[in-house]
Write a protein that holds these residues in place. Structure first.
Motif, PDB file in Angstrom:
ATOM      1  N   TYR A  89      71.044  19.142  47.991  1.00 31.60           N
ATOM      2  CA  TYR A  89      70.467  18.039  47.231  1.00 31.60           C
ATOM      3  C   TYR A  89      71.542  17.033  46.823  1.00 31.60           C
ATOM      4  CZ  TYR A  89      68.010  15.702  43.349  1.00 31.60           C
ATOM      5  OH  TYR A  89      67.458  14.775  42.505  1.00 31.60           O
ATOM      6  N   LEU A  90      72.705  17.534  46.437  1.00 32.97           N
ATOM      7  CA  LEU A  90      73.795  16.661  46.018  1.00 32.97           C
ATOM      8  C   LEU A  90      74.270  15.784  47.181  1.00 32.97           C
ATOM      9  CD1 LEU A  90      75.647  15.836  43.716  1.00 32.97           C
ATOM     10  CD2 LEU A  90      77.172  17.723  44.342  1.00 32.97           C
ATOM     11  N   ILE A 139      71.844  15.209  37.761  1.00 34.28           N
ATOM     12  CA  ILE A 139      71.721  16.645  38.059  1.00 34.28           C
ATOM     13  C   ILE A 139      71.183  17.394  36.848  1.00 34.28           C
ATOM     14  CG2 ILE A 139      72.990  18.748  38.618  1.00 34.28           C
ATOM     15  CD1 ILE A 139      72.545  16.914  41.009  1.00 34.28           C
ATOM     16  N   ILE A 145      63.106  21.237  37.707  1.00 33.91           N
ATOM     17  CA  ILE A 145      63.163  21.941  38.986  1.00 33.91           C
ATOM     18  C   ILE A 145      61.879  22.710  39.283  1.00 33.91           C
ATOM     19  CG2 ILE A 145      64.151  24.141  38.211  1.00 33.91           C
ATOM     20  CD1 ILE A 145      66.137  23.801  40.622  1.00 33.91           C
ATOM     21  N   THR A 197      67.537  16.884  36.946  1.00 30.98           N
ATOM     22  CA  THR A 197      66.979  17.641  38.065  1.00 30.98           C
ATOM     23  C   THR A 197      66.779  19.105  37.684  1.00 30.98           C
ATOM     24  OG1 THR A 197      68.024  16.185  39.692  1.00 30.98           O
ATOM     25  CG2 THR A 197      67.359  18.367  40.458  1.00 30.98           C
ATOM     26  N   ARG A 198      67.732  19.666  36.978  1.00 31.28           N
ATOM     27  CA  ARG A 198      67.619  21.066  36.561  1.00 31.28           C
ATOM     28  C   ARG A 198      66.495  21.266  35.560  1.00 31.28           C
ATOM     29  NH1 ARG A 198      74.173  21.712  35.918  1.00 31.28           N
ATOM     30  NH2 ARG A 198      74.626  22.111  38.130  1.00 31.28           N
ATOM     31  N   LEU A 205      64.470  23.820  46.338  1.00 32.20           N
ATOM     32  CA  LEU A 205      65.562  22.883  46.130  1.00 32.20           C
ATOM     33  C   LEU A 205      66.895  23.625  46.054  1.00 32.20           C
ATOM     34  CD1 LEU A 205      65.555  19.728  43.946  1.00 32.20           C
ATOM     35  CD2 LEU A 205      67.543  21.214  43.918  1.00 32.20           C
ATOM     36  N   ASN A 206      67.761  23.311  47.002  1.00 38.00           N
ATOM     37  CA  ASN A 206      69.119  23.852  47.044  1.00 38.00           C
ATOM     38  C   ASN A 206      70.059  22.785  46.494  1.00 38.00           C
ATOM     39  OD1 ASN A 206      71.869  24.015  48.465  1.00 38.00           O
ATOM     40  ND2 ASN A 206      71.027  26.047  48.873  1.00 38.00           N
ATOM     41  N   GLU A 207      70.742  23.084  45.402  1.00 41.24           N
ATOM     42  CA  GLU A 207      71.503  22.050  44.697  1.00 41.24           C
ATOM     43  C   GLU A 207      72.629  21.457  45.537  1.00 41.24           C
ATOM     44  OE1 GLU A 207      73.946  21.952  40.606  1.00 41.24           O
ATOM     45  OE2 GLU A 207      71.820  22.444  40.368  1.00 41.24           O
ATOM     46  N   GLU A 208      73.289  22.262  46.364  1.00 42.67           N
ATOM     47  CA  GLU A 208      74.380  21.741  47.187  1.00 42.67           C
ATOM     48  C   GLU A 208      73.857  20.737  48.208  1.00 42.67           C
ATOM     49  OE1 GLU A 208      76.644  24.856  48.948  1.00 42.67           O
ATOM     50  OE2 GLU A 208      77.268  25.724  47.026  1.00 42.67           O
ATOM     51  N   TYR A 267      67.193  30.056  45.702  1.00 41.97           N
ATOM     52  CA  TYR A 267      66.837  28.865  44.944  1.00 41.97           C
ATOM     53  C   TYR A 267      65.986  29.307  43.752  1.00 41.97           C
ATOM     54  CZ  TYR A 267      62.283  29.027  47.356  1.00 41.97           C
ATOM     55  OH  TYR A 267      61.061  29.414  47.854  1.00 41.97           O
TER      56      TYR A 267
END
Length: 279
Positions: free
Chosen positions: A166-167, A148, A155, A151-152, A161-164, A110
């Motif tokens: 989180y989605l 997203i 961050i 979010t980036r 925070l793991n984007e997958e 991350y």
């Protein structure tokens, strides 16, 4: 050329020199801007100093190499602008709460900081009146790309925070009507995930260029008055006191009226709960 354009040029320089030791003097000289003006403009725009941004970007790229490459730790240290493995390991552990070896063994990447990107849509940001609580609406799946993107940008405030993952959470909250968004044209300038049941704010992000517009207060007013009516206390989590990875989020929560509560560990990362009582 305005300040934002100058900052983006500096960021492009940083991104192409992540494998070097970076400092304000070098970046100012390379981009032909005065050191004082660049420092002030960069910090105001990004919310981080050039030193903080560069360090976080270099460590994020180092973390990626630890997980996705077979390079030795000493090689990664040198590629990240550090003169020794020990200096790199000390800073890496201070920011990631794991040694480089532990991070590699855990095999979960991350970032501390992603590249600050505004290219292509800066003209849509007007810095006008952000409206009031009624301008904040429930997010839909059509809002996910802009959500997203924001979010980036923020961050740095959300360790681990793991984007997958989180989605998945974002889509669930959208379906449950627990995802709020404030937009200017097609750009998300404020986003919030919350739990009506627990009275907790799970995620709150404000576009760096709008931090002085009172958007966080708008979101808090929205949830207090519409979703947390029966709650005497709401909560949010952030960095613990003294965490070198904190870029000012603890202080911001205190200024908003939140108070420190119990220490937590979330996804293996040491955090702290903050609470706000109904006025």
């Amino acid at each position: 050329m305005n300040d934002l354009e100058k900052v983006l040029i500096a960021i492009d320089y940083i991104e192409t020199h992540l494998m070097e030791k970076l400092d304000l003097d070098k970046i100012a000289q390379a981009t032909h801007y005065s050191k004082f003006h660049l420092h002030r403009s960069f910090t105001k725009t990004v919310g981080l100093t050039i030193y903080e941004y560069s360090r976080r970007r270099q460590l994020s790229e180092a973390a990626k190499l630890l997980v996705f490459s077979n390079k030795s730790i000493v090689d990664i240290a040198l590629l990240s602008g550090y003169s020794s493995q020990q200096a790199f390991a000390t800073m890496f552990k201070a920011m990631y709460k794991q040694s480089p070896n532990q991070f590699r063994e855990n095999n979960v990447y991350y970032p501390l900081q992603l590249k600050y990107k505004l290219e292509g849509h800066t003209s849509a940001i007007h810095f006008g009146d952000t409206g009031n609580v009624s301008a904040i609406t429930f997010a839909t799946e059509k809002d996910i790309p802009s959500w997203i993107e924001l979010t980036r940008l923020v961050i740095d405030g959300f360790p681990y925070l793991n984007e997958e993952d989180y989605l998945i959470t974002l889509k669930r909250c959208i379906k449950q009507k627990e995802a709020l968004i404030l937009k200017e044209e097609d750009i998300a300038i404020g986003i919030m995930l919350f739990s009506s049941k627990s009275g907790s704010i799970e995620f709150l992000g404000v576009h760096p260029l709008y931090r002085s517009k009172g958007i966080t207060e708008l979101f808090l007013d929205k949830v207090w008055n519409e979703f947390f009516k029966d709650k005497e206390v709401i909560s949010i989590t952030t960095y613990r006191d003294g965490d070198k990875a904190d870029t000012g989020y603890r202080e911001e929560l205190k200024e908003l009226g939140f108070a420190e509560a119990e220490l937590l560990t979330e996804f293996g990362y040491p955090t702290q709960k903050f609470i706000m009582k109904k006025k």
